[in-house]
Scaffold this motif. Sequence first.
Motif, PDB file in Angstrom:
ATOM      1  N   VAL A   1       0.825  -1.058  -0.179  1.00  0.00           N
ATOM      2  CA  VAL A   1       0.104   0.395  -0.006  1.00  0.00           C
ATOM      3  C   VAL A   1       0.404   1.248  -0.118  1.00  0.00           C
ATOM      4  CG1 VAL A   1      -1.968   1.591   0.837  1.00  0.00           C
ATOM      5  CG2 VAL A   1      -1.479  -1.547   1.025  1.00  0.00           C
ATOM      6  N   THR A   2       0.899   1.621  -1.409  1.00  0.00           N
ATOM      7  CA  THR A   2       1.784   3.006  -0.918  1.00  0.00           C
ATOM      8  C   THR A   2       0.383   4.470  -0.568  1.00  0.00           C
ATOM      9  OG1 THR A   2       1.559   3.194  -3.290  1.00  0.00           O
ATOM     10  CG2 THR A   2       3.706   1.774  -2.627  1.00  0.00           C
ATOM     11  N   TYR A   3       1.602   4.879  -1.022  1.00  0.00           N
ATOM     12  CA  TYR A   3       0.621   7.126  -1.113  1.00  0.00           C
ATOM     13  C   TYR A   3       1.485   8.227  -0.854  1.00  0.00           C
ATOM     14  CZ  TYR A   3       2.417   7.370   3.972  1.00  0.00           C
ATOM     15  OH  TYR A   3       3.004   7.070   5.375  1.00  0.00           O
ATOM     16  N   LYS A   4       0.727   9.095  -0.864  1.00  0.00           N
ATOM     17  CA  LYS A   4       1.322  10.770  -0.215  1.00  0.00           C
ATOM     18  C   LYS A   4       0.148  10.767  -0.463  1.00  0.00           C
ATOM     19  CE  LYS A   4       4.215  13.862  -2.663  1.00  0.00           C
ATOM     20  NZ  LYS A   4       5.252  14.350  -3.690  1.00  0.00           N
ATOM     21  N   THR A   5       0.589  11.735   0.635  1.00  0.00           N
ATOM     22  CA  THR A   5      -0.278  13.042   1.443  1.00  0.00           C
ATOM     23  C   THR A   5       0.171  14.239   1.761  1.00  0.00           C
ATOM     24  OG1 THR A   5      -2.184  12.969   3.026  1.00  0.00           O
ATOM     25  CG2 THR A   5      -0.241  11.917   3.618  1.00  0.00           C
ATOM     26  N   HIS A   6      -0.875  15.755   2.227  1.00  0.00           N
ATOM     27  CA  HIS A   6       0.412  16.468   2.467  1.00  0.00           C
ATOM     28  C   HIS A   6      -0.605  16.893   3.914  1.00  0.00           C
ATOM     29  CE1 HIS A   6       0.946  18.418  -1.324  1.00  0.00           C
ATOM     30  NE2 HIS A   6       0.431  18.310  -1.686  1.00  0.00           N
ATOM     31  N   TYR A   7      -1.869  15.904   4.337  1.00  0.00           N
ATOM     32  CA  TYR A   7      -2.255  16.870   5.618  1.00  0.00           C
ATOM     33  C   TYR A   7      -2.900  15.452   6.615  1.00  0.00           C
ATOM     34  CZ  TYR A   7      -2.162  20.946   3.953  1.00  0.00           C
ATOM     35  OH  TYR A   7      -1.175  22.776   3.153  1.00  0.00           O
ATOM     36  N   GLY A   8      -2.287  14.056   6.078  1.00  0.00           N
ATOM     37  CA  GLY A   8      -2.428  12.989   6.937  1.00  0.00           C
ATOM     38  C   GLY A   8      -3.848  12.242   6.402  1.00  0.00           C
ATOM     39  N   THR A   9      -4.887  12.310   5.501  1.00  0.00           N
ATOM     40  CA  THR A   9      -5.786  11.874   5.724  1.00  0.00           C
ATOM     41  C   THR A   9      -5.802  10.460   5.156  1.00  0.00           C
ATOM     42  OG1 THR A   9      -7.646  12.897   4.669  1.00  0.00           O
ATOM     43  CG2 THR A   9      -7.425  13.667   6.473  1.00  0.00           C
ATOM     44  N   THR A  10      -4.495  10.992   3.462  1.00  0.00           N
ATOM     45  CA  THR A  10      -4.742   9.696   3.131  1.00  0.00           C
ATOM     46  C   THR A  10      -3.274   8.396   3.478  1.00  0.00           C
ATOM     47  OG1 THR A  10      -4.796  10.956   0.902  1.00  0.00           O
ATOM     48  CG2 THR A  10      -3.273   9.418   0.943  1.00  0.00           C
ATOM     49  N   LYS A  11      -3.019   8.620   4.297  1.00  0.00           N
ATOM     50  CA  LYS A  11      -1.875   8.502   5.149  1.00  0.00           C
ATOM     51  C   LYS A  11      -2.631   7.545   5.948  1.00  0.00           C
ATOM     52  CE  LYS A  11       1.870   8.408   8.380  1.00  0.00           C
ATOM     53  NZ  LYS A  11       3.222   8.937   8.871  1.00  0.00           N
ATOM     54  N   GLN A  12      -4.129   8.149   6.961  1.00  0.00           N
ATOM     55  CA  GLN A  12      -4.815   7.341   7.241  1.00  0.00           C
ATOM     56  C   GLN A  12      -5.528   6.010   6.818  1.00  0.00           C
ATOM     57  OE1 GLN A  12      -5.194   8.226  11.404  1.00  0.00           O
ATOM     58  NE2 GLN A  12      -5.473   5.487  10.463  1.00  0.00           N
ATOM     59  N   TYR A  13      -5.885   6.567   5.439  1.00  0.00           N
ATOM     60  CA  TYR A  13      -6.710   5.575   5.251  1.00  0.00           C
ATOM     61  C   TYR A  13      -5.462   4.299   4.396  1.00  0.00           C
ATOM     62  CZ  TYR A  13     -11.316   7.961   4.829  1.00  0.00           C
ATOM     63  OH  TYR A  13     -12.650   8.312   4.873  1.00  0.00           O
ATOM     64  N   ALA A  14      -3.945   4.497   4.679  1.00  0.00           N
ATOM     65  CA  ALA A  14      -3.778   3.591   3.572  1.00  0.00           C
ATOM     66  C   ALA A  14      -2.803   2.584   5.241  1.00  0.00           C
ATOM     67  CB  ALA A  14      -1.999   4.582   3.220  1.00  0.00           C
ATOM     68  N   GLN A  15      -2.836   3.437   5.985  1.00  0.00           N
ATOM     69  CA  GLN A  15      -2.809   2.201   7.520  1.00  0.00           C
ATOM     70  C   GLN A  15      -4.068   1.113   7.615  1.00  0.00           C
ATOM     71  OE1 GLN A  15      -2.204   5.752   9.831  1.00  0.00           O
ATOM     72  NE2 GLN A  15       0.452   5.116   9.903  1.00  0.00           N
ATOM     73  N   TRP A  16      -4.876   2.291   8.014  1.00  0.00           N
ATOM     74  CA  TRP A  16      -6.152   1.386   8.553  1.00  0.00           C
ATOM     75  C   TRP A  16      -6.268  -0.331   7.088  1.00  0.00           C
ATOM     76  CZ3 TRP A  16      -9.748   5.983   8.321  1.00  0.00           C
ATOM     77  CH2 TRP A  16     -10.187   6.209  10.033  1.00  0.00           C
TER      78      TRP A  16
END
Length: 174
Positions: free
Chosen positions: A6-21
Motif C-alpha cells: 500500500v503506497t500513498y502520498k499525503t499532505h495533511y494525513g487523511t490519505t496516510k490514515q486510510y493507507a494504514q487502515w
Amino acid sequence: MKNIAVTYKTHYGTTKQYAQWIAEELGATLLEQKEANHANLQEYDLVIHGGGLYASGILGIDLVVKNPVNNLIVFTVGMANPETTDYTEIIHKNIPEGLREKTKIFHLRGGMDYGKLSVPHRAMMAMMKKMTIDKKSEAELTAEDIAFRDTYGGNVNFTDKATIAPLILYVRGL
C-alpha cells in the motif's frame, strides 16, 4: 494475492490514515511514495496506491503511472462526497487510458483543518470559494456547496474506517 504493498502520498494525513487502515486489514507493506520505486514495486503481486485530490490531481499517481505494476488499485481521498461526485474527469486526467482499463479505483472522503493548510492551499481554497460559492445565489447552492461554505475556515473530518470495506472485499476476492 499474497504480497501486497500500500503506497500513498499525503499532505495533511487523511490519505496516510486510510493507507494504514488498508495495510493493517490486508497484512500489507505500507510505503510512503518517497520510499517506493520501480524495483521494489515489482516485488509485489498487488499495489494499492492512495493519493489525496488537489486541483484535479491525484497526489503521487506518477509513482504507479511511470512504474507500471501487474495489479493496481488506486484510492483517492478528497473532501467531496464520493456518493454524489463524478470523478471521471479527474481519473481521465491522471491515469492513462491503457492503465485505466485494468485499474480498480475507489474514492474515500477525507478532512481538512484550515489552520494547518499551507499558504498556497489556503489561497486555493479561498479562490475556489470565491469562484464557486460566492457567485451562486442561495437557491443555486448544492448540498456540497453548502457543506463547503459552512465548514470553510474551520476543521472538518469525514474519515471513516468503515468506508474501506468495499476495497478490502475487492482485494480479498481477487
